[in-house]
Design a protein around this motif. Sequence first.
Motif, PDB file in Angstrom:
ATOM      1  N   TYR A   1      -9.122   3.893  11.244  1.00  0.00           N
ATOM      2  CA  TYR A   1      -9.393   3.515   9.861  1.00  0.00           C
ATOM      3  C   TYR A   1     -10.230   2.243   9.850  1.00  0.00           C
ATOM      4  O   TYR A   1     -10.157   1.420  10.767  1.00  0.00           O
ATOM      5  CB  TYR A   1      -8.084   3.229   9.101  1.00  0.00           C
ATOM      6  CG  TYR A   1      -7.333   4.459   8.665  1.00  0.00           C
ATOM      7  CD1 TYR A   1      -6.475   5.115   9.544  1.00  0.00           C
ATOM      8  CD2 TYR A   1      -7.462   4.954   7.369  1.00  0.00           C
ATOM      9  CE1 TYR A   1      -5.773   6.243   9.132  1.00  0.00           C
ATOM     10  CE2 TYR A   1      -6.760   6.077   6.958  1.00  0.00           C
ATOM     11  CZ  TYR A   1      -5.923   6.711   7.847  1.00  0.00           C
ATOM     12  OH  TYR A   1      -5.227   7.826   7.444  1.00  0.00           O
TER      13      TYR A   1
ATOM     14  N   PHE B   1      -5.133   6.174   1.254  1.00  0.00           N
ATOM     15  CA  PHE B   1      -4.686   4.903   0.693  1.00  0.00           C
ATOM     16  C   PHE B   1      -5.337   4.619  -0.649  1.00  0.00           C
ATOM     17  O   PHE B   1      -6.492   4.988  -0.890  1.00  0.00           O
ATOM     18  CB  PHE B   1      -5.044   3.753   1.634  1.00  0.00           C
ATOM     19  CG  PHE B   1      -4.222   3.710   2.887  1.00  0.00           C
ATOM     20  CD1 PHE B   1      -4.657   4.341   4.041  1.00  0.00           C
ATOM     21  CD2 PHE B   1      -3.017   3.032   2.909  1.00  0.00           C
ATOM     22  CE1 PHE B   1      -3.900   4.301   5.203  1.00  0.00           C
ATOM     23  CE2 PHE B   1      -2.255   2.969   4.070  1.00  0.00           C
ATOM     24  CZ  PHE B   1      -2.701   3.615   5.214  1.00  0.00           C
ATOM     25  N   GLY B   2      -4.585   3.914  -1.494  1.00  0.00           N
ATOM     26  CA  GLY B   2      -5.165   3.273  -2.660  1.00  0.00           C
ATOM     27  C   GLY B   2      -5.605   1.875  -2.249  1.00  0.00           C
ATOM     28  O   GLY B   2      -5.560   1.520  -1.067  1.00  0.00           O
ATOM     29  N   THR B   3      -6.012   1.077  -3.225  1.00  0.00           N
ATOM     30  CA  THR B   3      -6.448  -0.283  -2.924  1.00  0.00           C
ATOM     31  C   THR B   3      -5.292  -1.272  -2.938  1.00  0.00           C
ATOM     32  O   THR B   3      -5.484  -2.443  -2.648  1.00  0.00           O
ATOM     33  CB  THR B   3      -7.532  -0.751  -3.894  1.00  0.00           C
ATOM     34  OG1 THR B   3      -7.091  -0.516  -5.226  1.00  0.00           O
ATOM     35  CG2 THR B   3      -8.836   0.001  -3.653  1.00  0.00           C
ATOM     36  N   GLY B   4      -4.097  -0.814  -3.256  1.00  0.00           N
ATOM     37  CA  GLY B   4      -2.920  -1.644  -3.107  1.00  0.00           C
ATOM     38  C   GLY B   4      -2.600  -2.533  -4.290  1.00  0.00           C
ATOM     39  O   GLY B   4      -3.378  -2.663  -5.246  1.00  0.00           O
TER      40      GLY B   4
ATOM     41  N   GLN C   1     -11.317  -1.031   7.149  1.00  0.00           N
ATOM     42  CA  GLN C   1     -11.094  -1.726   5.881  1.00  0.00           C
ATOM     43  C   GLN C   1     -12.221  -2.727   5.722  1.00  0.00           C
ATOM     44  O   GLN C   1     -12.261  -3.756   6.406  1.00  0.00           O
ATOM     45  CB  GLN C   1      -9.738  -2.419   5.893  1.00  0.00           C
ATOM     46  CG  GLN C   1      -9.318  -3.015   4.571  1.00  0.00           C
ATOM     47  CD  GLN C   1      -7.898  -3.552   4.650  1.00  0.00           C
ATOM     48  OE1 GLN C   1      -7.485  -4.127   5.646  1.00  0.00           O
ATOM     49  NE2 GLN C   1      -7.114  -3.365   3.594  1.00  0.00           N
TER      50      GLN C   1
ATOM     51  N   PHE D   1     -12.542  -4.519   9.252  1.00  0.00           N
ATOM     52  CA  PHE D   1     -11.281  -4.578   9.973  1.00  0.00           C
ATOM     53  C   PHE D   1     -10.938  -3.158  10.389  1.00  0.00           C
ATOM     54  O   PHE D   1     -10.768  -2.280   9.543  1.00  0.00           O
ATOM     55  CB  PHE D   1     -10.210  -5.171   9.046  1.00  0.00           C
ATOM     56  CG  PHE D   1      -8.927  -5.536   9.706  1.00  0.00           C
ATOM     57  CD1 PHE D   1      -7.713  -5.186   9.139  1.00  0.00           C
ATOM     58  CD2 PHE D   1      -8.907  -6.238  10.900  1.00  0.00           C
ATOM     59  CE1 PHE D   1      -6.506  -5.535   9.738  1.00  0.00           C
ATOM     60  CE2 PHE D   1      -7.707  -6.597  11.507  1.00  0.00           C
ATOM     61  CZ  PHE D   1      -6.515  -6.236  10.922  1.00  0.00           C
TER      62      PHE D   1
ATOM     63  N   ARG E   1     -12.028  -3.950   0.067  1.00  0.00           N
ATOM     64  CA  ARG E   1     -11.958  -2.513  -0.203  1.00  0.00           C
ATOM     65  C   ARG E   1     -10.737  -1.912   0.461  1.00  0.00           C
ATOM     66  O   ARG E   1     -10.066  -2.534   1.279  1.00  0.00           O
ATOM     67  CB  ARG E   1     -13.236  -1.844   0.289  1.00  0.00           C
ATOM     68  CG  ARG E   1     -14.472  -2.408  -0.364  1.00  0.00           C
ATOM     69  CD  ARG E   1     -15.731  -1.700   0.098  1.00  0.00           C
ATOM     70  NE  ARG E   1     -15.751  -0.303  -0.351  1.00  0.00           N
ATOM     71  CZ  ARG E   1     -16.766   0.516  -0.096  1.00  0.00           C
ATOM     72  NH1 ARG E   1     -17.790   0.102   0.597  1.00  0.00           N
ATOM     73  NH2 ARG E   1     -16.728   1.757  -0.539  1.00  0.00           N
ATOM     74  N   GLY E   2     -10.466  -0.668   0.120  1.00  0.00           N
ATOM     75  CA  GLY E   2      -9.308   0.019   0.666  1.00  0.00           C
ATOM     76  C   GLY E   2      -9.564   0.539   2.066  1.00  0.00           C
ATOM     77  O   GLY E   2     -10.654   0.422   2.624  1.00  0.00           O
ATOM     78  N   LEU E   3      -8.554   1.125   2.646  1.00  0.00           N
ATOM     79  CA  LEU E   3      -8.629   1.685   3.993  1.00  0.00           C
ATOM     80  C   LEU E   3      -9.276   3.062   3.948  1.00  0.00           C
ATOM     81  O   LEU E   3      -8.860   3.939   3.184  1.00  0.00           O
ATOM     82  CB  LEU E   3      -7.225   1.800   4.584  1.00  0.00           C
ATOM     83  CG  LEU E   3      -6.666   0.484   5.095  1.00  0.00           C
ATOM     84  CD1 LEU E   3      -5.176   0.411   4.873  1.00  0.00           C
ATOM     85  CD2 LEU E   3      -6.974   0.338   6.570  1.00  0.00           C
TER      86      LEU E   3
ATOM     87  N   LEU F   1       0.830  -1.197   0.000  1.00  0.00           N
ATOM     88  CA  LEU F   1       0.000   0.000   0.000  1.00  0.00           C
ATOM     89  C   LEU F   1       0.864   1.246   0.000  1.00  0.00           C
ATOM     90  O   LEU F   1       1.824   1.356   0.774  1.00  0.00           O
ATOM     91  CB  LEU F   1      -0.907   0.012   1.234  1.00  0.00           C
ATOM     92  CG  LEU F   1      -1.930  -1.119   1.313  1.00  0.00           C
ATOM     93  CD1 LEU F   1      -2.417  -1.294   2.737  1.00  0.00           C
ATOM     94  CD2 LEU F   1      -3.090  -0.848   0.385  1.00  0.00           C
TER      95      LEU F   1
ATOM     96  N   LEU G   1      -8.583  -0.381  12.245  1.00  0.00           N
ATOM     97  CA  LEU G   1      -7.184  -0.145  12.565  1.00  0.00           C
ATOM     98  C   LEU G   1      -7.011   1.218  13.214  1.00  0.00           C
ATOM     99  O   LEU G   1      -7.532   2.221  12.728  1.00  0.00           O
ATOM    100  CB  LEU G   1      -6.330  -0.200  11.294  1.00  0.00           C
ATOM    101  CG  LEU G   1      -6.128  -1.589  10.690  1.00  0.00           C
ATOM    102  CD1 LEU G   1      -5.736  -1.480   9.233  1.00  0.00           C
ATOM    103  CD2 LEU G   1      -5.055  -2.337  11.462  1.00  0.00           C
TER     104      LEU G   1
END
Lengths: 113, 112
Positions: B36, A103-106, B38, B88, B42-44, A89, B90
């Motif tokens: 955060y 963040f992007g989706t990695g 998740q 999830f 999907r993204g954070l 990420l 964080l």
Amino acid sequence: KQEVTQIPAALSVPEGENLVLNCSFTDSAIYNLQWFRQDPGKGLTSLLLIQSSQREQTSGRLNASLDKSSGRSTLYIAASQPGDSATYLCAPIGTGTASKLTFGTGTRLQVTL
Amino acid sequence: SQTIHQWPATLVQPVGSPLSLECTVEGTSNPNLYWYRQAAGRGLQLLFYSVGIGQISSEVPQNLSASRPQDRQFILSSKKLLLSDSGFYLCAWRDTGAYGYTFGSGTRLTVV
């Protein structure tokens, strides 16, 4: 609003290959940029932090570059190993008091034997 | 050295029940603190951040709230959980004198 794109979304390579993971972001007014690794079901582990005044940062087999003006960062992984398999990420750190990470989706990486 | 603690690690809660997730930081003072989430696949997404005791900023409208009763303690709460709260979670901190973020190990919340 900052938007982050990471390419490729997924990558599968044999052990020993050198890899390039790309990250682009829309707002170049960032403080720093941080690369993380996330193993399945786990939290985030920081890999490299590039300050805005730097152009690159190295740690072992990892090297990250930053071109703030063009909104791009690249993570190089040398001599990949199965233990490198994870999601990577990229996260630019915004300016201001809050200094928010976006963040992007990695990139999901799998290194095979 | 600085460490961040987050608990519990996993949680299964029925719809409509309350929620309290706690995050504490050691070895630093006056950190910026963040929650955060998740969601699956999907993204954070940044939910809340705090730059000081009692100071909470919300990033997205939702069924959750956050509080910072002490300098190094950040709590995520809900009065009544929804199925969509599963994910999830964080916690992260950033020393205002340093540059990078450190994340906790996360809480896997499943609302059933």
